[in-house]
Scaffold this motif. Sequence first.
Motif, PDB file in Angstrom:
ATOM      1  N   ARG A 223       0.875  -1.206  -0.026  1.00 13.91           N
ATOM      2  CA  ARG A 223       0.046  -0.006  -0.030  1.00 13.91           C
ATOM      3  C   ARG A 223       0.895   1.255  -0.080  1.00 13.91           C
ATOM      4  O   ARG A 223       0.304   2.266  -0.458  1.00 13.91           O
ATOM      5  N   SER A 224       2.240   1.188   0.325  1.00 15.99           N
ATOM      6  CA  SER A 224       3.004   2.403   0.645  1.00 15.99           C
ATOM      7  C   SER A 224       4.224   2.140  -0.325  1.00 15.99           C
ATOM      8  O   SER A 224       5.027   2.998  -0.221  1.00 15.99           O
ATOM      9  N   TYR A 225       4.045   1.320  -1.212  1.00 25.46           N
ATOM     10  CA  TYR A 225       5.324   0.888  -2.259  1.00 25.46           C
ATOM     11  C   TYR A 225       5.678   2.522  -2.981  1.00 25.46           C
ATOM     12  O   TYR A 225       6.684   2.440  -3.230  1.00 25.46           O
ATOM     13  N   TYR A 226       4.689   3.162  -3.542  1.00 28.39           N
ATOM     14  CA  TYR A 226       4.803   4.128  -4.365  1.00 28.39           C
ATOM     15  C   TYR A 226       4.770   5.672  -3.756  1.00 28.39           C
ATOM     16  O   TYR A 226       4.865   6.785  -4.128  1.00 28.39           O
TER      17      TYR A 226
ATOM     18  N   LYS B  71       4.162 -13.858  -2.096  1.00 24.30           N
ATOM     19  CA  LYS B  71       3.942 -13.919  -3.519  1.00 24.30           C
ATOM     20  C   LYS B  71       4.515 -12.565  -4.099  1.00 24.30           C
ATOM     21  O   LYS B  71       4.898 -12.954  -5.554  1.00 24.30           O
ATOM     22  N   HIS B  72       4.078 -11.456  -3.912  1.00 24.47           N
ATOM     23  CA  HIS B  72       4.671 -10.219  -4.531  1.00 24.47           C
ATOM     24  C   HIS B  72       5.701  -9.713  -3.939  1.00 24.47           C
ATOM     25  O   HIS B  72       6.497  -8.963  -4.456  1.00 24.47           O
ATOM     26  N   GLY B  73       5.857  -9.848  -2.480  1.00 23.91           N
ATOM     27  CA  GLY B  73       6.707  -9.041  -1.635  1.00 23.91           C
ATOM     28  C   GLY B  73       8.107  -9.545  -1.888  1.00 23.91           C
ATOM     29  O   GLY B  73       9.092  -8.891  -1.575  1.00 23.91           O
ATOM     30  N   SER B  74       8.234 -10.892  -2.396  1.00 27.76           N
ATOM     31  CA  SER B  74       9.612 -11.365  -2.560  1.00 27.76           C
ATOM     32  C   SER B  74      10.576 -10.795  -3.593  1.00 27.76           C
ATOM     33  O   SER B  74      11.738 -10.444  -3.441  1.00 27.76           O
ATOM     34  N   SER B  75       9.793 -10.078  -4.552  1.00 31.76           N
ATOM     35  CA  SER B  75      10.321  -9.221  -5.553  1.00 31.76           C
ATOM     36  C   SER B  75      10.275  -7.990  -5.253  1.00 31.76           C
ATOM     37  O   SER B  75      11.183  -6.787  -5.658  1.00 31.76           O
ATOM     38  N   LEU B  76       8.902  -7.419  -4.517  1.00 35.37           N
ATOM     39  CA  LEU B  76       9.119  -5.895  -4.402  1.00 35.37           C
ATOM     40  C   LEU B  76       9.788  -5.476  -3.359  1.00 35.37           C
ATOM     41  O   LEU B  76      10.124  -4.384  -3.388  1.00 35.37           O
ATOM     42  N   GLU B  77       9.942  -6.259  -2.146  1.00 34.92           N
ATOM     43  CA  GLU B  77      10.324  -5.693  -1.066  1.00 34.92           C
ATOM     44  C   GLU B  77      12.115  -5.170  -1.120  1.00 34.92           C
ATOM     45  O   GLU B  77      12.471  -4.255  -0.695  1.00 34.92           O
TER      46      GLU B  77
ATOM     47  N   LYS C 156      13.227  -4.199  -3.987  1.00 32.06           N
ATOM     48  CA  LYS C 156      13.127  -2.896  -4.532  1.00 32.06           C
ATOM     49  C   LYS C 156      12.701  -1.745  -3.743  1.00 32.06           C
ATOM     50  O   LYS C 156      13.442  -0.584  -3.965  1.00 32.06           O
ATOM     51  N   LEU C 157      11.908  -2.094  -2.833  1.00 30.84           N
ATOM     52  CA  LEU C 157      11.436  -0.881  -1.952  1.00 30.84           C
ATOM     53  C   LEU C 157      12.640  -0.381  -0.976  1.00 30.84           C
ATOM     54  O   LEU C 157      12.882   0.610  -0.612  1.00 30.84           O
ATOM     55  N   MET C 158      13.523  -1.409  -0.606  1.00 27.74           N
ATOM     56  CA  MET C 158      14.652  -1.222   0.266  1.00 27.74           C
ATOM     57  C   MET C 158      15.599  -0.400  -0.490  1.00 27.74           C
ATOM     58  O   MET C 158      16.226   0.593   0.194  1.00 27.74           O
ATOM     59  N   LYS C 159      15.910  -0.659  -2.049  1.00 37.56           N
ATOM     60  CA  LYS C 159      16.813  -0.007  -2.309  1.00 37.56           C
ATOM     61  C   LYS C 159      16.606   1.403  -2.602  1.00 37.56           C
ATOM     62  O   LYS C 159      17.243   2.253  -2.654  1.00 37.56           O
ATOM     63  N   LYS C 160      15.219   1.708  -2.965  1.00 38.03           N
ATOM     64  CA  LYS C 160      14.921   3.113  -3.001  1.00 38.03           C
ATOM     65  C   LYS C 160      14.597   3.951  -1.751  1.00 38.03           C
ATOM     66  O   LYS C 160      14.601   5.233  -1.964  1.00 38.03           O
ATOM     67  N   SER C 161      14.590   3.225  -0.649  1.00 36.54           N
ATOM     68  CA  SER C 161      14.409   4.113   0.558  1.00 36.54           C
ATOM     69  C   SER C 161      15.852   4.912   0.715  1.00 36.54           C
ATOM     70  O   SER C 161      16.806   4.335   0.519  1.00 36.54           O
TER      71      SER C 161
END
Length: 397
Positions: free
Chosen positions: A132-135, A161-167, A169-174
């Motif tokens: 919910r807060s990815y973007y 299911k989706h977090g394994s690839s999205l988390e 990426k979220l860490m990298k852009k933080s």
Amino acid sequence: MNFIFVSLQRINTDRESTSTSLAKELAKSHNVLYVNPPIDRKAWWLKSDDKYVNQQITDIKKGKAGLVKSADKLWILTPKHIIESINWIPFTPVFSLLNRFNNNRFAKEIKAAAKEIGFEDYIIVNDKDIFRSYYLKEILRPKLYIYLDRDYTLGFEYWRKHGSSLEPKLMKKSDLIVCNSLDFTKNARRYNQNSFYIGNGCDLSIFDPDKEWEMPEELKTIQRPIIGYVGALNSQRLDINMIARIAKKLSNYSFVFIGPEDEGFKASELHQISNIFFIEKKHTQIIPGYISYFDVCINPQLINEITIGNFPLKIIEYLAMGKPVVATVTNTMTEVFSGHCYLAVTAEEFASAIDQALANDTELYQLERIRFSKNYSWENVSNIFINAIREVSNNEV
């Protein structure tokens, strides 16, 4: 500083979390807007087991949701708008497109609340809200975007299911990542060098060993010694088979478990063992009254990817009350707590450690545990958190 917290946890429920406690501590000297999770379409139509979710839905229907001021520097936003339930989508690229739509809807309410409060510059703290807060960093353009990593949610299918690839990426852009365990910090540094260990905290004003508590009614008929556990009874986190073996081996001891049971616990043989007792979930404010009558506190964790690196806050709460603690060996228990707790691997070792904890407990040991717990006040954690921000931002915030 101005902070906006987005989280998986609601604030002002019957159990605090890392994000709610940190937000309340920061609000003593900084401005904080805490955003409750929005309701999704599935929760809106289906009755939830969570009374706080149901209350939020009722508040939305009655027009009570929105922005309220909770304290001098603390505001709480309960989103009015429903987001779509999209986790059933099998393909992450398609999920991400619709997730951006959810993020925009969520961000619109946050932006309006920040404007109403008068936040011109602010720091977003994202507590494990991977989807919910990815973007929100791109949409709201905060001064800093901080990811708070305090649990291994990818161990659960919903997030994996989706977090394994999205988390990652979220860490990298933080802009920075703050973690409550050393293991999480090591993992975070694989993606972002601005990753810091801040530890976990305990509200020492609640877990006060000097306060006199009347014995709770549920404990009055239970034979001592009482070996106690407080927290969610989750079969993916606790070793049911080991608990059964320990209770059978120590048949003259009473084992008390306080907290909500998942289906695995409800269906387990633990309910047929005569010296095991279950008590429903209690509010944080009265939990110390139960712990004060435990003779030994335990944390019999199941060892897996969910538990091996986590920081169990309950250990601090037990120690703050001066209680001897026996826990399963994990990385955090070894690195942080080995000097103050009994650690075990097998059921036999666990049972033996409980015997030792009972036999060797002294007032001196109790005082040492209490002193150690004071290192984990929320004031200390928030100071470490602020120092991490200043290190990354070169003292510009």
